[in-house]
Design a protein around this motif. Structure first.
Motif, PDB file in Angstrom:
ATOM      1  N   TYR A   1       1.625 -77.046   6.950  1.00 10.46           N
ATOM      2  CA  TYR A   1       2.787 -77.941   7.429  1.00 10.46           C
ATOM      3  C   TYR A   1       4.150 -77.832   6.907  1.00 10.46           C
ATOM      4  O   TYR A   1       5.111 -77.831   7.542  1.00 10.46           O
TER       5      TYR A   1
ATOM      6  N   GLN B   1       5.498 -74.921   8.280  1.00 10.08           N
ATOM      7  CA  GLN B   1       6.276 -75.154   9.558  1.00 10.08           C
ATOM      8  C   GLN B   1       7.384 -76.088   9.551  1.00 10.08           C
ATOM      9  O   GLN B   1       8.107 -75.613  10.272  1.00 10.08           O
TER      10      GLN B   1
ATOM     11  N   LEU C   1       5.372 -68.983  12.181  1.00 13.62           N
ATOM     12  CA  LEU C   1       5.535 -70.426  12.681  1.00 13.62           C
ATOM     13  C   LEU C   1       4.253 -70.582  13.821  1.00 13.62           C
ATOM     14  O   LEU C   1       3.621 -71.552  13.667  1.00 13.62           O
TER      15      LEU C   1
ATOM     16  N   THR D   1       0.974 -71.191  12.131  1.00 14.43           N
ATOM     17  CA  THR D   1       0.866 -72.346  11.339  1.00 14.43           C
ATOM     18  C   THR D   1       0.212 -73.484  12.497  1.00 14.43           C
ATOM     19  O   THR D   1      -0.392 -74.209  11.654  1.00 14.43           O
ATOM     20  N   TYR D   2       0.739 -73.095  13.554  1.00  7.51           N
ATOM     21  CA  TYR D   2       0.157 -74.295  14.653  1.00  7.51           C
ATOM     22  C   TYR D   2      -1.382 -74.168  14.712  1.00  7.51           C
ATOM     23  O   TYR D   2      -2.169 -75.063  14.679  1.00  7.51           O
TER      24      TYR D   2
END
Length: 216
Positions: free
Chosen positions: A162, A165, A185, A188-189
Motif C-alpha cells: 500500500y 502504491q 504499480l 501492487t493492486y
C-alpha cells in the motif's frame, strides 16, 4: 455420493461471487469516473470524487464477497483458494466492455487462457475434502507463535504494498511513470487484493469452524 459432490456447489458459488466482485469493481470505477467528469465539466477541478451515495458497483462488490463466503460450507479452503483468480479473469471482460479498456487477444487473451488452465488444474488436483480439527485443536494452532507470525507477515506485506502504491500514485500525478514503475504499480493492486482475499478466506473458515464447534 451426493454429499461427496457438494464441493462442486462451493466451486460454483465461489466462481459466481468472484465474477460479481469484478463486475462491482468495474461498475464502481465507471461511477467514480463519471463523477470526476461531472466535476471537471462544472469547473471544480479534481476535488474529492466520493459521493455521499454509494454507487451500485460498491454494493455489488460487497454483496458478492458475502456470497462467496457461503462456498466455505461446501468446499475446503485448499480447493477454493485458486478460484480467487476468477476475479482477474472476469476483469478482462468487464474492464473492456464497461470501462473501454483495450483487450488484446495476443497478450491479454493468452494470459487469461493460462490463468484458466492453471485454475482448472489446481481445482482438479486439489483435495476435495479436508479433515477438520476440533475446536480445541484449532484454538491451539491459533495460539501458536506461527499463526501470529503469519498474521504479522500478511499485514506487513499488504501495508508495504500500500505504501509503495501511494508513493507511485503521487509520483504519477507529478510526472509520467516509467514502464517498470507502471508495472510495479499494477502489481501492487493485484498483490493487495490477493493477500486480502486469501486472508479473508482463512479467517472466515476459522470463524465458521469455531462457531460450529461451539454448537457441537
Amino acid at each position: 455420493a451426493m454429499t461427496s459432490m457438494l464441493w462442486m456447489v462451493g466451486v460454483v458459488i465461489y466462481s459466481i461471487g468472484g465474477t460479481g466482485q469484478s463486475l462491482g469493481a468495474n461498475l464502481h470505477r465507471r461511477h467514480t469516473s463519471q463523477q470526476q467528469q461531472e466535476l471537471e465539466a462544472a469547473g471544480e477541478g479534481s476535488g474529492d470524487t466520493e459521493s455521499p451515495k454509494r454507487g451500485m458497483g460498491f454494493w455489488v462488490f460487497v454483496l458478492s464477497g458475502v456470497f462467496m463466503s457461503f462456498a466455505l460450507f461446501f468446499a475446503s479452503t485448499t480447493l477454493l483458494a485458486p478460484m480467487l483468480l476468477f476475479v482477474f479473469m472476469s476483469n478482462f471482460v468487464f474492464a473492456h466492455f464497461i470501462n473501454g479498456e483495450t483487450f488484446r487477444w495476443s497478450k491479454d487473451g493468452i494470459a487469461a487462457l493460462c490463468v484458466a488452465i492453471g485454475v482448472t488444474l489446481s481445482v482438479v488436483g486439489a483435495p476435495k475434502h479436508d479433515s477438520n480439527d476440533d475446536q480445541s485443536q484449532l484454538l491451539s494452532k491459533m495460539k501458536a507463535y506461527t499463526f501470529s507470525l503469519w498474521v504479522v507477515l500478511v499485514v506487513g506485506t499488504m501495508g508495504g504494498l500500500y505504501l509503495v502504491q501511494r508513493r507511485l500514485v503521487k509520483h504519477q500525478d507529478a510526472a509520467p511513470l516509467s514502464p517498470a514503475e507502471m508495472n510495479a504499480l499494477n502489481l501492487t493492486y493485484g498483490g493487495i487484493a490477493g493477500a486480502f482475499g486469501g486472508t479473508n478466506v482463512v479467517l472466515t473458515k476459522c470463524t465458521f469452524s469455531l462457531i460450529v464447534g461451539q454448537w457441537n
